[in-house]
Every structure is written in structure tokens, then in C-alpha cells.
Design an enzyme around this catalytic site. Structure first.
Site, short mmCIF file in Angstrom:
data_model
loop_
_atom_site.label_atom_id
_atom_site.label_comp_id
_atom_site.label_asym_id
_atom_site.label_seq_id
_atom_site.Cartn_x
_atom_site.Cartn_y
_atom_site.Cartn_z
N LYS A 22 0.87 -1.21 0.00
CA LYS A 22 0.00 0.00 0.00
C LYS A 22 0.89 1.24 0.00
CE LYS A 22 -1.60 1.38 4.18
NZ LYS A 22 -1.27 2.76 4.56
N ASN A 23 1.94 1.22 0.84
CA ASN A 23 2.75 2.42 1.02
C ASN A 23 3.76 2.66 -0.09
OD1 ASN A 23 1.25 2.86 3.27
ND2 ASN A 23 2.85 2.36 4.75
N ARG A 94 -4.62 10.23 4.27
CA ARG A 94 -3.69 11.34 4.45
C ARG A 94 -2.64 11.40 3.35
NH1 ARG A 94 -0.57 11.25 7.33
NH2 ARG A 94 -0.36 13.42 7.94
N CYS A 118 -4.53 11.96 12.88
CA CYS A 118 -5.28 10.70 12.89
C CYS A 118 -5.09 10.10 14.28
CB CYS A 118 -4.76 9.76 11.81
SG CYS A 118 -3.18 9.05 12.23
N ARG A 123 0.38 14.19 13.01
CA ARG A 123 0.80 14.01 11.62
C ARG A 123 0.98 15.36 10.89
NH1 ARG A 123 -0.72 8.72 10.39
NH2 ARG A 123 0.89 8.76 8.80
N SER A 165 11.48 11.83 7.40
CA SER A 165 10.04 11.71 7.14
C SER A 165 9.80 11.03 5.81
CB SER A 165 9.40 13.10 7.11
OG SER A 165 8.19 13.08 6.36
N ASP A 308 5.33 0.48 12.04
CA ASP A 308 4.11 -0.18 11.55
C ASP A 308 4.02 -1.63 11.97
OD1 ASP A 308 3.88 1.60 8.37
OD2 ASP A 308 3.46 2.16 10.44
N ARG A 400 -8.39 -0.76 5.26
CA ARG A 400 -7.61 0.30 4.59
C ARG A 400 -6.29 -0.25 4.08
NH1 ARG A 400 -6.56 5.49 7.85
NH2 ARG A 400 -5.26 5.66 6.01
C1 EPZ Z 1 4.43 6.91 6.40
O1 EPZ Z 1 3.65 7.89 7.03
C2 EPZ Z 1 3.54 5.68 6.31
N1 EPZ Z 1 2.37 5.99 5.50
C3 EPZ Z 1 3.11 5.26 7.72
O2 EPZ Z 1 2.34 4.08 7.59
C4 EPZ Z 1 4.36 4.94 8.53
O3 EPZ Z 1 3.99 4.61 9.84
C5 EPZ Z 1 5.28 6.17 8.54
O4 EPZ Z 1 5.58 6.57 7.18
C6 EPZ Z 1 6.60 5.91 9.26
O5 EPZ Z 1 7.27 4.87 8.63
C7 EPZ Z 1 2.48 5.92 4.15
O6 EPZ Z 1 3.54 5.64 3.60
C8 EPZ Z 1 1.24 6.22 3.36
P1 EPZ Z 1 6.56 10.22 8.45
P2 EPZ Z 1 4.20 9.43 7.07
O7 EPZ Z 1 6.42 11.50 7.71
O8 EPZ Z 1 4.93 9.72 5.81
C9 EPZ Z 1 6.88 13.55 11.78
C10 EPZ Z 1 0.51 2.73 7.85
O9 EPZ Z 1 0.18 2.12 8.86
N2 EPZ Z 1 6.63 14.52 10.70
O10 EPZ Z 1 7.73 9.33 8.16
O11 EPZ Z 1 3.09 10.31 7.47
C11 EPZ Z 1 5.66 12.70 12.07
O12 EPZ Z 1 4.81 13.37 12.97
C12 EPZ Z 1 0.97 4.16 7.97
O13 EPZ Z 1 0.53 2.27 6.69
C13 EPZ Z 1 6.76 15.88 10.97
O14 EPZ Z 1 7.04 16.28 12.10
O15 EPZ Z 1 5.23 9.34 8.28
C14 EPZ Z 1 6.25 11.46 12.66
O16 EPZ Z 1 6.49 11.68 14.04
C15 EPZ Z 1 0.74 4.70 9.36
N3 EPZ Z 1 6.54 16.77 9.97
C16 EPZ Z 1 7.58 11.32 11.94
O17 EPZ Z 1 7.86 12.59 11.34
C17 EPZ Z 1 6.22 16.36 8.70
O18 EPZ Z 1 6.07 17.23 7.82
C18 EPZ Z 1 7.59 10.28 10.84
O19 EPZ Z 1 6.48 10.54 10.01
C19 EPZ Z 1 6.10 14.99 8.44
C20 EPZ Z 1 6.32 14.09 9.45
#
Ligand code: EPZ
Length: 419
Positions: A22-23, A94, A118, A123, A165, A308, A400
Site C-alpha cells: 500500500k505504502n 492522508r 489521525c 501528523r 520523514s 508499523d 484500509r
Molecule cells: C508513512 O507515514 C507511512 N504511510 C506510515 O504508515 C508509517 O507509519 C510512517 O511513514 C513511518 O514509517 C504511508 O507511507 C502512506 P513520516 P508518514 O512523515 O509519511 C513527523 C501505515 O500504517 N513529521 O515518516 O506520514 C511525524 O509526525 C501508515 O501504513 C513531521 O514532524 O510518516 C512522525 O512523528 C501509518 N513533519 C515522523 O515525522 C512532517 O512534515 C515520521 O512521520 C512529516 C512528518
């Protein structure tokens, strides 16, 4: 509201095939905006993918989902493109925010709903916006929308992320795709799903290379030819079924349609706990193991242990002898499965972002509630090993991200049904 009912302690035997990621599919669908025609194979038929396809339709691309073959065909005929991602399509999925990078770099403007938080955390998308501004975008936030403009197109730059991120790295990659000159992204996330996006972008004609956590994108012509791509397997789904097999297999379970090289860190950690794994070219065999050992884990960006899989690992550690600890470093509220597992008899305490799990404890079936995608699948794992019957409410969370979960488990003799 649909529910899942599981009769515990049924021993699993047979084979489980892993679906596409999915990701990996979500960012590649966003990247399809840049292409003329895309044939995407091995896509998982899950709710988030359908929502993202709805968003591409709304933007004006022509999409066709061939369900029987897990294929999506996408055409961008460039007529009546609507550079808008509305709240109704972004609030539940998202990753819709990822169209921002593609729309902005190709059409010079985009209006994308802020995704909002969420269950697992606020997020924020500040890192996404930081990267786009560094590429020359004018960004303002109004009425819950990101309004981005780049009248003269985007210009390559060096961008260093303060936090690793996944989403911000993906949005920056997409935005850099048509930026003038060279873009250097530092401190990037390098998950296998991002590498799969990069393979797709290279097929589009982009010159990209990764060195450690630095990704360099050089300006290049985007091809107009048809792009065919098969997305990688879902390593989180794989980890989930590896844990299910280790806990509840009769002897062992074969899990196929995977590349074991891509999940080295997860395999190493499960082996440390005592899971017996035999790696084959495109499958693994996971044997049941009664004597699981305690372990202390911290969730980290790839190649660390993935957040995850945290909820799923926690279920396994309720069966390990001794005291285990899991520190959740990525999201601020990703322990909502804990109260539900405790109602099934698990012995878990939480002390500042660390879950302390005492095992082994025998779990008993209960009526429980899913709260987010990965927490909900941890309740399925708990239901498989618990005495008696477990009923899981709000399983739309599961739908989902897990394709054909019940049928895959039923094929391995689990007693699980949707009501
Ligand atoms: C991706 O989410 C995945 N989703 C998530 O999977 C996964 O848990 C996450 O990466 C971490 O591996 C998809 O790929 C669609 P991040 P993402 O930006 O990109 C902070 C699932 O279960 N952050 O790597 O949203 C954030 O708050 C989902 O499939 C900022 O502060 O995660 C978090 O603490 C859940 N500012 C950390 O970075 C930003 O602009 C990592 O988030 C962006 C993120």
C-alpha cells in the site's frame, strides 16, 4: 458496522501470499500525474488505494482498476486538469497530500487539503512544505487548505530534513521531478517503498541516485511513453503474517511472493526472539516456536524496526518469557492497542512512550475495538492465539491496508469470519 469474529487456538498450516505494498502504491499513484500513461501491477485492492484513485479521477486523470489482475491503468490526457485535492478525499487518506508535489511541479499550482491528524498522532506536514518552499514554491494555508504556487516552475536546491520523514521525502522527490537544475535531498527516509518510487521515477526518465540518506535528482526530460511498473510486496503485511505463524502455526507456514532481502532487519529481530525462519528465493518458511525470548526494541526509520510492526510485535512479546520493552519513537500516540490487549489478559504497562510487557500470559477472547490500521491487525493476532472467541469492532481500519485478510487466514485453517 462490520465486525470480525475469531475463534482462537486454531493451528495455522499452509501458505500465505503477500500482496503489493500500500505504502509503495500510494506515492507511485501520485507520481502517475507526471506520466502520460501508466500500467501499475501487483497493487493491493485496499480502501486507501481506491481513495487515491478517486483523487486522481477528481484531478482529471483517466483511471481503470482491473480487480481480477490487481492492475491499475492511468492516463493523463492533460485536458481539464483540476489541481485540487479536496478535504473529503484527503481526510480519510492522508497520503493524498502526496499529489501536492506532482501537481505543483507539473502545473505550477496546487490546492491540497491539509490532511489533519489521525488516531496515532498529529501528523504535521511542515517538512513537506519546508521542502517545497526551498524549491521556490509560494505556500499559504487558508481554510484548511495548502495553496501552493510556482508560476515560473520550481528550481533545484539543496534541502536537509530536520526529521526523517517518509511523506516529506516522497513529496520533495515528486516536486523535484520537474524542477530546473539539480536537487539534493539530505537526511531522507530510505524505506523500500521510497526506493520503489525512485525506480518508477527513473522509468519516467528521471536521473536519481541515492547515497546513504542523500538523494540527488537531476533535471531531465519526462518520457511520454507508457510506463509499466509492478509495486514491491508489502513488508508490513509480511511481518504481520510472520508473527502470526510463529505464534500459531501447527508446524510452519510458507509465506510467498516476497523478496527476503528487503526485510533483513525485521527477520533479524524476529530471529533474536527465537522465531525460526528459513529463507528461500521468493518465500520464507516460519515455524511455530513455543519458547520465545524477551527483547527490548525501539522503533526507528528504516532500516530500524518499523513503527508499523510495533503493535504486532507487542502481541508476540506477550508470549515471550520475561520482561520486554518497546519504545515507540516515531508517533506520539501509537499504543492504543494496549488497553484492548490488556482486556484480553496481556500484562503491559506504559511508561513515557515505552511499553513494558511481561510474559508469557495466556490471552482470553473478548469484544475489542480497532483504533488504527496496525493496532487492528494486532487484535487479529491476539484473537488467533486467545482462548475462546474474540470480536473485533470497527474493522474498516483493517480494510484500509490488508488485502483479503480473512481469506488468507481461513486458507490456513484459522476460524475467522466477518459479520
Ligand atoms: C508513512 O507515514 C507511512 N504511510 C506510515 O504508515 C508509517 O507509519 C510512517 O511513514 C513511518 O514509517 C504511508 O507511507 C502512506 P513520516 P508518514 O512523515 O509519511 C513527523 C501505515 O500504517 N513529521 O515518516 O506520514 C511525524 O509526525 C501508515 O501504513 C513531521 O514532524 O510518516 C512522525 O512523528 C501509518 N513533519 C515522523 O515525522 C512532517 O512534515 C515520521 O512521520 C512529516 C512528518
Amino acid at each position: 458496522m462490520q465486525k470480525l469474529v475469531i475463534k482462537g487456538k486454531r493451528e495455522l498450516i499452509g501458505k500465505i501470499s503477500i500482496s503489493g505494498s500500500k505504502n509503495a502504491t500510494l506515492p507511485i499513484l501520485a507520481a502517475s500525474i507526471l506520466a502520460k500513461q501508466v500500467i501499475l501491477k501487483n497493487i493491493p485492492l485496499v480502501k486507501d488505494i481506491f481513495t487515491m484513485v478517486d483523487l486522481l479521477d477528481f484531478i482529471g486523470l483517466k483511471t481503470k482498476i482491473l480487480k481480477k489482475k490487481n492492475i491499475i491503468e492511468i492516463r493523463n490526457n492533460e485536458n481539464s486538469i483540476n489541481t485540487l485535492a479536496p478535504y473529503r478525499l484527503v481526510k480519510t487518506m492522508r497520503a493524498g497530500v502526496l499529489v501536492l508535489g506532482s501537481l505543483l511541479t507539473k502545473y505550477g499550482k496546487a490546492k491540497v487539503s491539509l490532511p489533519g491528524g489521525c488516531a496515532i498522532g498529529t501528523r504535521p506536514v511542515d517538512l513537506h512544505l519546508f521542502a517545497l518552499k526551498k524549491l521556490g514554491a509560494k505556500i499559504k494555508i487558508k481554510n484548511g487548505y495548502i495553496i501552493a504556487e510556482a508560476k515560473k516552475g520550481l528550481k533545484g536546491n539543496t534541502i536537509k530534513f530536520s526529521t526523517i520523514s517518509v511523506g516529506a521525502t516522497e513529496n520533495a522527490l515528486l516536486a523535484a521531478s520537474k524542477a530546473k537544475g539539480t536537487t539534493i535531498l539530505k537526511n531522507c527516509a530510505i524505506e523500500p517503498e521510497i526506493k520503489d518510487l525512485i525506480i518508477f521515477l527513473k522509468k519516467l526518465g528521471l536521473v536519481i541516485n541515492i547515497k546513504g540518506r542523500t538523494i540527488t535528482v537531476r533535471q531531465s526530460e519526462i518520457k511520454n511513453s507508457k510506463i509499466v511498473h509492478s509495486v514491491i510486496f508489502d513488508r508490513i503485511e509480511l511481518g504481520t503474517y510472520m508473527i502470526a505463524s510463529a505464534l500459531q502455526a501447527k508446524k510452519n507456514v510458507t509465506i510467498d511472493k516476497i523478496d527476503p532481502k528487503l526485510i533483513k532487519s525485521e527477520i533479524d529481530i524476529l530471529k533474536k526472539i527465537g522465531v525460526q525462519i528459513i529463507k528461500k528465493r521468493s518465500s520464507i518458511i516460519v515455524a511455530k516456536n513455543k519458547k520465545l525470548k524477551r527483547i527490548n526494541i525501539k522503533t526507528k526509520p528504516f532500516p530500524g524496526f518499523p513503527t508499523d510492526l510495533q503493535a504486532q510485535l507487542m502481541v508476540m512479546l506477550t508470549q515471550a518469557k520475561g520482561i520486554s520493552k518497546i519504545k515507540e519513537n516515531i508517533f506520539e500516540n501509537r499504543f492504543m492497542h494496549v488497553p484492548e490487549l490488556k482486556r484480553m489478559g496481556a500484562n503491559i504497562e506504559i511508561k513515557n512512550k515505552t511499553a513494558i510487557i511481561k510474559g508469557p500470559t495466556s490471552l482470553t477472547g473478548a469484544e475489542v475495538m480497532a483504533t488504527d490500521l496496525r493496532a487492528s491487525v494486532s487484535l487479529v493476532l491476539a484473537g488467533l492465539i486467545a482462548e475462546n472467541k474474540t470480536t473485533i469492532n470497527r474493522i474498516y481500519h483493517l480494510d484500509r491496508g490488508y488485502e483479503f485478510l480473512e481469506s488468507k487466514l481461513k486458507k490456513c485453517k484459522a476460524e475467522i469470519k466477518r459479520i
